[in-house]
Design a protein around this motif. Sequence first.
Motif, PDB file in Angstrom:
ATOM      1  N   GLN A   1       9.430 -10.664  -3.122  1.00 61.91           N
ATOM      2  CA  GLN A   1       8.697 -10.368  -4.360  1.00 61.91           C
ATOM      3  C   GLN A   1       8.605  -8.860  -4.587  1.00 61.91           C
ATOM      4  N   ALA A   2       8.364  -8.103  -3.494  1.00 56.31           N
ATOM      5  CA  ALA A   2       8.276  -6.642  -3.612  1.00 56.31           C
ATOM      6  C   ALA A   2       9.601  -6.062  -4.105  1.00 56.31           C
ATOM      7  N   ILE A   3      10.709  -6.568  -3.566  1.00 61.29           N
ATOM      8  CA  ILE A   3      12.028  -6.012  -3.925  1.00 61.29           C
ATOM      9  C   ILE A   3      12.383  -6.334  -5.385  1.00 61.29           C
ATOM     10  N   VAL A   4      12.231  -7.598  -5.766  1.00 63.23           N
ATOM     11  CA  VAL A   4      12.621  -7.941  -7.147  1.00 63.23           C
ATOM     12  C   VAL A   4      11.585  -7.437  -8.152  1.00 63.23           C
ATOM     13  N   GLY A   5      10.303  -7.389  -7.738  1.00 62.59           N
ATOM     14  CA  GLY A   5       9.272  -6.847  -8.626  1.00 62.59           C
ATOM     15  C   GLY A   5       9.505  -5.376  -8.899  1.00 62.59           C
ATOM     16  N   HIS A   6       9.925  -4.652  -7.858  1.00 62.88           N
ATOM     17  CA  HIS A   6      10.244  -3.233  -7.984  1.00 62.88           C
ATOM     18  C   HIS A   6      11.413  -3.042  -8.957  1.00 62.88           C
ATOM     19  N   ALA A   7      12.452  -3.873  -8.786  1.00 63.06           N
ATOM     20  CA  ALA A   7      13.622  -3.776  -9.681  1.00 63.06           C
ATOM     21  C   ALA A   7      13.206  -4.076 -11.120  1.00 63.06           C
ATOM     22  N   ASP A   8      12.359  -5.081 -11.310  1.00 64.67           N
ATOM     23  CA  ASP A   8      11.916  -5.458 -12.651  1.00 64.67           C
ATOM     24  C   ASP A   8      11.070  -4.344 -13.280  1.00 64.67           C
ATOM     25  N   PHE A   9      10.193  -3.735 -12.462  1.00 66.13           N
ATOM     26  CA  PHE A   9       9.349  -2.646 -12.973  1.00 66.13           C
ATOM     27  C   PHE A   9      10.221  -1.481 -13.433  1.00 66.13           C
ATOM     28  N   ASN A  10      11.202  -1.116 -12.599  1.00 64.93           N
ATOM     29  CA  ASN A  10      12.061   0.014 -12.967  1.00 64.93           C
ATOM     30  C   ASN A  10      12.956  -0.307 -14.164  1.00 64.93           C
ATOM     31  N   HIS A  11      13.306  -1.585 -14.315  1.00 62.26           N
ATOM     32  CA  HIS A  11      14.051  -2.007 -15.501  1.00 62.26           C
ATOM     33  C   HIS A  11      13.208  -1.744 -16.758  1.00 62.26           C
ATOM     34  N   ALA A  12      11.939  -2.090 -16.686  1.00 56.33           N
ATOM     35  CA  ALA A  12      11.036  -1.857 -17.822  1.00 56.33           C
ATOM     36  C   ALA A  12      10.829  -0.359 -18.047  1.00 56.33           C
TER      37      ALA A  12
ATOM     38  N   ASP B   1      10.734   7.170 -15.780  1.00 55.45           N
ATOM     39  CA  ASP B   1      11.399   7.478 -14.523  1.00 55.45           C
ATOM     40  C   ASP B   1      11.232   6.304 -13.568  1.00 55.45           C
ATOM     41  N   PRO B   2      12.279   5.912 -12.832  1.00 57.00           N
ATOM     42  CA  PRO B   2      12.075   4.862 -11.825  1.00 57.00           C
ATOM     43  C   PRO B   2      11.118   5.343 -10.738  1.00 57.00           C
ATOM     44  N   ILE B   3      10.353   4.416 -10.160  1.00 57.09           N
ATOM     45  CA  ILE B   3       9.438   4.793  -9.079  1.00 57.09           C
ATOM     46  C   ILE B   3       9.971   4.218  -7.766  1.00 57.09           C
ATOM     47  N   SER B   4       9.502   4.765  -6.649  1.00 51.62           N
ATOM     48  CA  SER B   4       9.996   4.326  -5.338  1.00 51.62           C
ATOM     49  C   SER B   4       9.405   2.952  -4.991  1.00 51.62           C
ATOM     50  N   LEU B   5      10.057   2.294  -4.037  1.00 51.17           N
ATOM     51  CA  LEU B   5       9.571   0.978  -3.597  1.00 51.17           C
ATOM     52  C   LEU B   5       8.166   1.101  -3.017  1.00 51.17           C
ATOM     53  N   TRP B   6       7.890   2.150  -2.235  1.00 50.70           N
ATOM     54  CA  TRP B   6       6.564   2.326  -1.645  1.00 50.70           C
ATOM     55  C   TRP B   6       5.508   2.501  -2.728  1.00 50.70           C
ATOM     56  N   ARG B   7       5.849   3.327  -3.731  1.00 54.32           N
ATOM     57  CA  ARG B   7       4.870   3.534  -4.797  1.00 54.32           C
ATOM     58  C   ARG B   7       4.615   2.222  -5.539  1.00 54.32           C
TER      59      ARG B   7
ATOM     60  N   SER C   1      -0.941  -1.052  -8.706  1.00 52.36           N
ATOM     61  CA  SER C   1      -1.698  -2.191  -9.219  1.00 52.36           C
ATOM     62  C   SER C   1      -0.796  -3.237  -9.862  1.00 52.36           C
ATOM     63  N   GLU C   2       0.371  -2.818 -10.308  1.00 52.02           N
ATOM     64  CA  GLU C   2       1.305  -3.771 -10.905  1.00 52.02           C
ATOM     65  C   GLU C   2       1.663  -4.846  -9.867  1.00 52.02           C
ATOM     66  N   PHE C   3       1.996  -4.403  -8.656  1.00 46.72           N
ATOM     67  CA  PHE C   3       2.325  -5.333  -7.579  1.00 46.72           C
ATOM     68  C   PHE C   3       1.064  -6.056  -7.112  1.00 46.72           C
TER      69      PHE C   3
ATOM     70  N   LEU D   1      -6.076  -1.360   0.943  1.00 44.95           N
ATOM     71  CA  LEU D   1      -4.990  -1.481  -0.039  1.00 44.95           C
ATOM     72  C   LEU D   1      -5.544  -1.347  -1.457  1.00 44.95           C
ATOM     73  N   ALA D   2      -6.710  -1.989  -1.695  1.00 46.50           N
ATOM     74  CA  ALA D   2      -7.306  -1.942  -3.032  1.00 46.50           C
ATOM     75  C   ALA D   2      -7.710  -0.515  -3.398  1.00 46.50           C
ATOM     76  N   VAL D   3      -8.331   0.177  -2.434  1.00 47.13           N
ATOM     77  CA  VAL D   3      -8.740   1.556  -2.684  1.00 47.13           C
ATOM     78  C   VAL D   3      -7.510   2.415  -2.924  1.00 47.13           C
ATOM     79  N   CYS D   4      -6.470   2.141  -2.123  1.00 47.81           N
ATOM     80  CA  CYS D   4      -5.221   2.888  -2.227  1.00 47.81           C
ATOM     81  C   CYS D   4      -4.589   2.693  -3.611  1.00 47.81           C
ATOM     82  N   MET D   5      -4.620   1.417  -4.072  1.00 45.58           N
ATOM     83  CA  MET D   5      -3.996   1.138  -5.362  1.00 45.58           C
ATOM     84  C   MET D   5      -4.717   1.879  -6.477  1.00 45.58           C
ATOM     85  N   ALA D   6      -6.039   2.022  -6.304  1.00 44.52           N
ATOM     86  CA  ALA D   6      -6.814   2.692  -7.344  1.00 44.52           C
ATOM     87  C   ALA D   6      -6.619   4.211  -7.293  1.00 44.52           C
ATOM     88  N   GLY D   7      -6.338   4.743  -6.104  1.00 46.82           N
ATOM     89  CA  GLY D   7      -6.363   6.193  -6.026  1.00 46.82           C
ATOM     90  C   GLY D   7      -5.253   6.882  -5.280  1.00 46.82           C
ATOM     91  N   CYS D   8      -4.491   6.171  -4.447  1.00 40.29           N
ATOM     92  CA  CYS D   8      -3.504   6.823  -3.590  1.00 40.29           C
ATOM     93  C   CYS D   8      -2.507   7.668  -4.378  1.00 40.29           C
TER      94      CYS D   8
END
Lengths: 220, 133
Positions: free
Chosen positions: A21-32, A39-45, A50-52, B10-17
């Motif tokens: 889910q993380a991999i395909v969600g990341h690809a979908d987000f960057n597609h949008a 700008d595309p964002i990194s997988l970690w970001r 909150s999107e993920f 994770l929640a705190v991170c998502m809000a601010g990281c």
Amino acid sequence: MRRHGLGLFFGAIFLAALIGQAIVGHADFNHAQAAHHGDPISLWRYVTSSEFGTDVFENWQSEYLQFTLYILVTVWLVQQGSPESKPLDRAGTESDEEQKIGRHADPRSPRWAAAGGLRTSIYSNSLVLVMAAIWIASWGLQAVAGRIAYNADQLDHQQAALNLWQYLGSSDFWDRTLQNWQSEFLAVGSMAVLAIYLRQRGSPESKPVGAPHDATGVEG
Amino acid sequence: MPRSLALLALAVCMAGCGRAGDRDDARAVTERFLTALDRGDGTTACAQLSPDTRAALVDEEGKPCREAVGSLGLQASAVARLQLYVTNAKADLANGDSAFLSQGAQGWRLSAVGCRPARGKPADAPYECALEA
């Protein structure tokens, strides 16, 4: 390992599905993003965004709600012919003797089942308490993460952001919530009813193949 | 308990990281744009706009961005509040105007400036902007 196969199997496929889910969600987000000249964002970001988060937690909360409800309502509600139901005459919380509580506990019973008082009361409801706590926590996280993801879209369209209270009353929050709830309720209800007439040889979720349709509370 | 703590983290991170740097960048871009306009420095002001927004201005005014940007009639004002969500942000200025930003290939850039809430609920109707992509 064979003794814990069920837990290990589901733990492994959970992780595999979450990574997928993380991999395909990341690809979908960057597609949008590309579609909006972003700008595309990194997988970690992405996986810390909150999107993920909202996509993950909206599914978690509905699953834990489903099990919380199922554990709770099957105490009182029965379904004739279903292996998911108790025998029709055992609806309710049952006697201390049937539940092996207090002086009816046997030597191998958990300590809190034998202790009596508040500890036994808590332990008697511990499964539903923990499942409900995880449901509420993940629903709360869905709201927190969902609001941030929603506000990102709002600002992208030059619209005002919502505070958490406003978001809890928004169609987005309830759309995400109810679309998950309805599918869980359908799946669990249809399982309870289909198992009256259909069988899976060897599964404890099914009656034995030769059990009659009106046999209730029998597991194969 | 460790699972609950991990979820909370994770929640705190998502809000601010990683958002502190983004907030500073978005605020700096907005202030640089307004200061440049105030000084009549069209080149610097245009560099703070997203490529789409620059193109929209050139299209509308029929002249280079650095010459057209001054005619928007925007006044310099301090950033009173900045909201940032994922790759989008809104800067509310002390004079009541708002500016919208998005994070693109060149970092944070302004996608709409000189914006005021339209009639109706601001969450439902887009702001009306002096310039937008």
